[in-house]
Motif scaffolding. Sequence first.
Motif, short mmCIF file in Angstrom:
data_model
loop_
_atom_site.label_atom_id
_atom_site.label_comp_id
_atom_site.label_asym_id
_atom_site.label_seq_id
_atom_site.Cartn_x
_atom_site.Cartn_y
_atom_site.Cartn_z
N TYR A 362 39.66 67.96 36.74
CA TYR A 362 39.21 68.52 35.89
C TYR A 362 38.13 68.14 35.07
O TYR A 362 38.13 66.96 34.57
CB TYR A 362 40.70 68.47 34.39
CG TYR A 362 41.94 68.95 35.36
CD1 TYR A 362 42.15 69.97 34.41
CD2 TYR A 362 42.90 68.23 35.71
CE1 TYR A 362 43.51 70.94 34.89
CE2 TYR A 362 44.18 68.88 36.15
CZ TYR A 362 44.05 70.46 36.24
OH TYR A 362 45.61 70.84 36.01
N GLN A 363 37.10 69.08 34.33
CA GLN A 363 36.40 68.56 32.96
C GLN A 363 36.02 68.20 32.21
O GLN A 363 37.14 69.15 31.74
CB GLN A 363 34.83 69.71 34.16
CG GLN A 363 34.27 68.65 35.65
CD GLN A 363 33.52 68.11 35.90
OE1 GLN A 363 33.27 66.94 35.32
NE2 GLN A 363 34.72 67.13 37.59
N ILE A 364 35.96 67.27 31.52
CA ILE A 364 36.59 67.49 30.13
C ILE A 364 34.40 67.44 29.75
O ILE A 364 33.60 66.60 30.22
CB ILE A 364 36.79 66.27 29.97
CG1 ILE A 364 38.58 66.35 30.17
CG2 ILE A 364 37.55 66.73 27.84
CD1 ILE A 364 38.81 65.59 31.45
N SER A 365 33.95 68.39 28.49
CA SER A 365 33.29 68.13 27.90
C SER A 365 33.22 67.90 26.44
O SER A 365 34.56 67.02 25.77
CB SER A 365 32.81 69.53 27.21
OG SER A 365 33.94 70.86 26.70
N GLY A 366 31.95 68.01 25.83
CA GLY A 366 32.48 66.40 24.99
C GLY A 366 31.73 65.67 24.69
O GLY A 366 32.63 64.81 25.75
N LEU A 367 31.47 64.40 23.80
CA LEU A 367 30.48 63.29 24.08
C LEU A 367 31.86 62.57 22.66
O LEU A 367 31.28 62.84 21.65
CB LEU A 367 29.07 62.84 23.55
CG LEU A 367 28.73 64.04 25.04
CD1 LEU A 367 27.01 64.26 24.84
CD2 LEU A 367 28.89 63.74 26.65
N GLY A 368 31.56 61.25 22.90
CA GLY A 368 31.67 60.38 22.16
C GLY A 368 33.85 60.04 21.45
O GLY A 368 33.90 60.98 22.55
N TYR A 369 33.26 60.05 20.24
CA TYR A 369 34.71 59.84 20.18
C TYR A 369 35.38 60.88 18.98
O TYR A 369 36.48 61.33 18.44
CB TYR A 369 35.59 59.03 18.84
CG TYR A 369 34.88 57.07 20.10
CD1 TYR A 369 35.60 56.56 21.04
CD2 TYR A 369 33.82 55.98 19.49
CE1 TYR A 369 35.32 56.32 21.63
CE2 TYR A 369 33.97 55.52 20.19
CZ TYR A 369 34.14 55.26 21.48
OH TYR A 369 34.33 53.90 21.99
N GLN A 370 34.66 61.83 19.26
CA GLN A 370 34.41 63.07 17.84
C GLN A 370 35.35 64.06 19.43
O GLN A 370 35.38 64.63 20.31
CB GLN A 370 33.00 63.76 18.03
CG GLN A 370 33.31 65.45 17.13
CD GLN A 370 32.16 65.86 16.45
OE1 GLN A 370 31.39 64.63 16.69
NE2 GLN A 370 31.79 67.30 16.15
N PRO A 371 36.92 64.47 18.12
CA PRO A 371 37.70 65.20 19.19
C PRO A 371 37.97 66.34 19.42
O PRO A 371 38.49 67.30 19.23
CB PRO A 371 39.04 64.65 18.74
CG PRO A 371 39.13 64.23 17.07
CD PRO A 371 36.63 63.87 17.34
N GLU A 372 36.29 67.01 20.19
CA GLU A 372 35.95 68.50 20.64
C GLU A 372 35.43 68.67 21.56
O GLU A 372 34.99 67.54 22.06
CB GLU A 372 35.27 68.50 19.16
CG GLU A 372 35.51 68.35 17.70
CD GLU A 372 35.16 68.83 16.63
OE1 GLU A 372 33.85 69.74 17.16
OE2 GLU A 372 34.75 68.95 15.60
N GLY A 373 36.23 69.43 22.97
CA GLY A 373 36.03 69.85 23.87
C GLY A 373 37.29 70.35 24.65
O GLY A 373 37.79 70.72 24.07
#
Length: 898
Positions: A362-373
């Motif tokens: 599984y590939q997860i998008s989004g960077l850092g600690y912002q809970p969006e992806g």
Amino acid sequence: MPNKTPSGSPEQSGRPPAHAEDAKELLAHQHSTIEGLSTAEAAKRLSEHGTNALPEPPQPGILQRFFKHFHDTLIYILLAAAGITALLGHWLDTWVILAVVLFNASIGFVQEGKAEKALAGIRNMLSLHATVKRDGSWQQLAAEQLVVGDIVRLRSGDKVPADMRLLETNNLRIEESALTGESVPTEKNTQAVAADAGVGDRFCMAFSGTLVAAGRGTAVVTATGAHTEIGQINAMLSSVQAIATPLTRQMAQFSKWLSVVIVALALLMLLIGYLLHDFAIGELFLAAIGFAVAAIPEGLPAILTITLALGVQQMARRNAITRRLNAVETLGSITVICSDKTGTLTRNEMTASQVITTAGNYQISGLGYQPEGDFELEGEHLTALKQPTLAALIEVVAVANDSQLTQQNENWGVQGEPTEGALLCLAEKAGFERERYQRLAVIPFESENKFMASLEQRPDGSRQILLKGAPDRLLERCTSQLDANGDAEALDSDFWQQQLDALSSQGLRVLAAANKSTEHSELGLDELSEMTLIGLIGIIDPPRPEAIEAIAQCHQAGIRVKMITGDHAGTAEAIGKAMQLSADGALCVVTGAEIEAASDEELQAIAGRSNIFARTSPEHKLRLVKALQANGEVVAMTGDGVNDAPALKRADVGIAMGIKGTEATKEAADIVLADDNFSTIAQAIAEGRTIYDNLRKAILFILPTNGAQGLVMLAAVLFGLTLPLTPVQILWVNMVVAVTLALALAFEPAEPGVMKRPPRDPRAAILSAMFLWRISLVSLMIGGVSILMFLSAMAAEVDLSTARTLAVNTLVMAQAFYLINSRYLAECSLRFGLLFANKVAWLAMGVLLLLQLAFVYLPFMQQLFGTSALPLAYWLLPIGLGLAIMLLIELEKKWLWR
């Protein structure tokens, strides 16, 4: 009291360093025990070896900083000229010359700003208090009172007050990124390590100025003040000499050369005028001073400073805050950027980017600690909690987790471990709610076990053991795995080892997750057997996407980018590949141990061919910068930790991170990035190249105008003519032209393709052969027509003041038209699209015309400068001559420059 080398230190006794010595032996050698020192013994050691503080450096005073701006050969000549005019009683000339000199010095003083405070920035990193065992009991003391042999207690959130050897640890992890560049806290233990281990590998040590991220420990102080690792960086920083910029070196050399020529010609004028033409001594001195004032480009320092200051404002709009003016110009000649990895090329925010289960990767998008992806499997978007194995893994990493995500304005952060923050963010992206779980028992993370387990009561009332940690430790406790449907099946160890190797080769930090149903209400290590492995999580400190594009821009501009980091070689290489660090795709990785073993000559070769340097110390970074400079490179160094400060100060341009950078790093740097974004560096380099282009245009404009004025005065004495200009008239021309016309060149937009050409050679002379040709040609043309105008007026029997006014007008009009030529070095300036690209140039010519009208027609100006009102017809010939010179220079561009 100054620090002295403590008695019994390894340097004196030949013993191994503290990190390589058994803790009990170390205590014995320090004449200390686990019960600590007595108050009397501590006071004795404090008296002998000094306080646990860094030495205060001397700071230059305001007057010293102001008067250093007079340290220029050309300024000395102007001051001498002011002194001679004062002796001759020509006070107006004296005060005008002194006003020009003071104006230039004031600009330099104001723009330079405050003196460096790098050492104060480091001192601010030190702890203020410490929990120390004295006389057998724990007490709070000022950190300055610590001495070698003191027993200190460390707790989560503490700032380590001195360098110390750990005696006891309990889940102790220390954030050392400011010192070592490590992107995650270092797990600490009490085992001695090799004597030659780098700072980042001394797991039994805690270093002054670092932060306890988790756990607790007890340690014995091994070094204080200047003898700590941070103290050694402080000493290194204070001894590092910031080097002169290319423009500074070139302008200093040019000033000396021009001074010799001016003084020699002035003496020649005196001799010829006295021996051949029988000039009076007073008149000769005025002529010589007039020549010196005419030939010295006294407006040039102000124009250079103002051009740089305008560049500073332009860069500030692009989030690059410039602390030292000359750094703006130096940016244009950078050939190598040495970049720290953590927080510079990467975000310094751990991110779960991949999850591997038996169902797939599984590939997860989004960077850092912002809970969006989003979650993807083989390119298809999916709902994470509807995937049985993925949902089970998310349950483990979210519930067996002690961290919290925080939000301040638009910035997200984590309270707790960065790795746990990445796992919690992963769960938040999936929409998992952990609040409905009840924790019944927990086995906290221990460095010996390398895992965390919790016993949880789920919302449906069932109980489960949730386990996360190092994959090798979990694999040995698992007998089964979840299949794609969420059912248990036999464990395939070979499959998981292959997946683990694949993730590790990408530079990811890998964790595993497992679970087990239970009826128990207590949790012990014995319960952690026959677990079911769910999957692996790949965690990375992600590259900044904009940094990848910026590196490509740098390659296009002929600038090489090298990564210097405290991280391990594998992680650094993986990030280097992701960043496309090498223009040709070939990466050469060098470790700190290899740097340590190399001589200075060998390091020059290594630095030239390599582009990744891993496990480096502050000394290694400084040596690398020096090695690159020895190879003739112009080096920019970026960083955010105190470990970067010495190299930043030594580099041609030091660039610090403004958000996550330490105060020491910011104060040592020339430029601070307000957005911590590597791409801002590429924009700043483009701005620096444009500024340098504009500086060259200003020089190419000012020098011929001064040359023309000097030629007028020189020719008058050589041929025994009446002086066409007085010294004060020459100063008028110099200042109004500099303030209006030359300043307009600072607003010129970037030349096309500014980032598609190679860096300029910093060793190349600022005055090339073509520049010298143009300066000579324009000087002869403008000076010649001005003399002809004066002689024609005298032949027509007009009065001397009118003839001189005509000569001044001719000089000014010719220079105004020459400004149009100077706006483009080789391109035709008369093309419509280019002609009106800089509106400030036309505004400047309008202002110049108004000033010149005041010079000619206002009575008080006539009295000050000895001018006369001219009929309107007398303006036509100077304008026509200026237009003719402009057209001739455009023809010269077409024939020679292109």
